[in-house]
Design an enzyme around this catalytic site. Sequence first.
Site, PDB file in Angstrom:
ATOM      1  N   CYS A 127      37.871 -31.874   2.495  1.00  0.00           N
ATOM      2  CA  CYS A 127      37.455 -31.738   3.900  1.00  0.00           C
ATOM      3  C   CYS A 127      36.688 -32.972   4.388  1.00  0.00           C
ATOM      4  O   CYS A 127      37.285 -34.017   4.571  1.00  0.00           O
ATOM      5  CB  CYS A 127      36.658 -30.446   4.096  1.00  0.00           C
ATOM      6  SG  CYS A 127      36.432 -30.016   5.847  1.00  0.00           S
ATOM      7  N   HIS A 132      40.205 -26.086   2.046  1.00  0.00           N
ATOM      8  CA  HIS A 132      39.099 -25.676   1.176  1.00  0.00           C
ATOM      9  C   HIS A 132      39.553 -24.738   0.054  1.00  0.00           C
ATOM     10  O   HIS A 132      39.544 -23.517   0.219  1.00  0.00           O
ATOM     11  CB  HIS A 132      38.024 -24.967   1.999  1.00  0.00           C
ATOM     12  CG  HIS A 132      37.213 -25.870   2.854  1.00  0.00           C
ATOM     13  ND1 HIS A 132      36.099 -26.538   2.382  1.00  0.00           N
ATOM     14  CD2 HIS A 132      37.349 -26.223   4.147  1.00  0.00           C
ATOM     15  CE1 HIS A 132      35.576 -27.265   3.359  1.00  0.00           C
ATOM     16  NE2 HIS A 132      36.317 -27.090   4.440  1.00  0.00           N
ATOM     17  N   GLU A 142      37.792 -24.111  -2.336  1.00  0.00           N
ATOM     18  CA  GLU A 142      36.547 -23.467  -2.758  1.00  0.00           C
ATOM     19  C   GLU A 142      36.041 -22.449  -1.737  1.00  0.00           C
ATOM     20  O   GLU A 142      34.945 -21.890  -1.909  1.00  0.00           O
ATOM     21  CB  GLU A 142      35.475 -24.541  -3.047  1.00  0.00           C
ATOM     22  CG  GLU A 142      34.731 -25.092  -1.857  1.00  0.00           C
ATOM     23  CD  GLU A 142      35.496 -26.029  -0.934  1.00  0.00           C
ATOM     24  OE1 GLU A 142      34.841 -26.750  -0.175  1.00  0.00           O
ATOM     25  OE2 GLU A 142      36.747 -26.018  -0.949  1.00  0.00           O
TER      26      GLU A 142
END
Length: 264
Positions: free
Chosen positions: A134, A234, A236
């Site tokens: 990102c 993302h 995560e």
Amino acid sequence: MSDLAVDPAVFEQGEEDATGPLIPVVVSLTFPGMGEVSHQLMSDFTRIAFEAVREAGGRPRLVNSSAPTFQPADEVFARAEGILFLGGGDVDGALYGVEELPANSYGVDRRADDYCIDLLRESVARDLPTLAICRGSQLLNVAFGGTLIPDIEEFGPHRGGPGSPMFLDEEVVLESGSEIARILGREKVTVRSGHHQAVAEVGSELRVTARAHDGVVEGTEHRTASWVIGIQWHPEEPEADVSDRRRVFGALVERARTVAASEH
């Protein structure tokens, strides 16, 4: 700088393989204007990233790019066998030729930007396995002469609109033969997306490896370095596909192991 800051102690806890590759994790634990929502997101995302690196066998070590005193680059890279750059606030437009940022710009911290860009350039110069997520992928592009779209302007498919969750599912098309396609094992992947800035002109040392259906760049790789990957989405994010998360972070750790093996 915001009064809110994520507690670093949260990420320093966890069982890990004492013989695993050392991987610095660069992230700002606070940024200007950080509110409660951003604070929780940064805490959750960073914790999950640390857990994913440990699960893959790596040893993550925090590098706080919002610290009052930065950890010198020589210390960051002293025993590093890979490096990870996480998300956060917007990149300062002055770094890519935009003096007036959009009204919805948030978290701009030029000091942190400069520090991260220096670390990115150094990691590439050292040919260290590098994963930039990102904000990290945006800084990677700026570090090598690229520019950014300051604001995509429209909501979806890249982020949720007002009153909706910020992160949503988005299908991304991966370039055939790219490292990220190899890692994920396919050329179309549904990811968790929540961004309003994106890569515009791609840095001359990078190539595009992923795009959204509207053409927005979602991934890049360095043309000559052995393993340098930028992804806009993302893995995560808490609701991201767990198998793909393991593939992405596992690939970084696997690559870092080759560095560790070559040093012994």
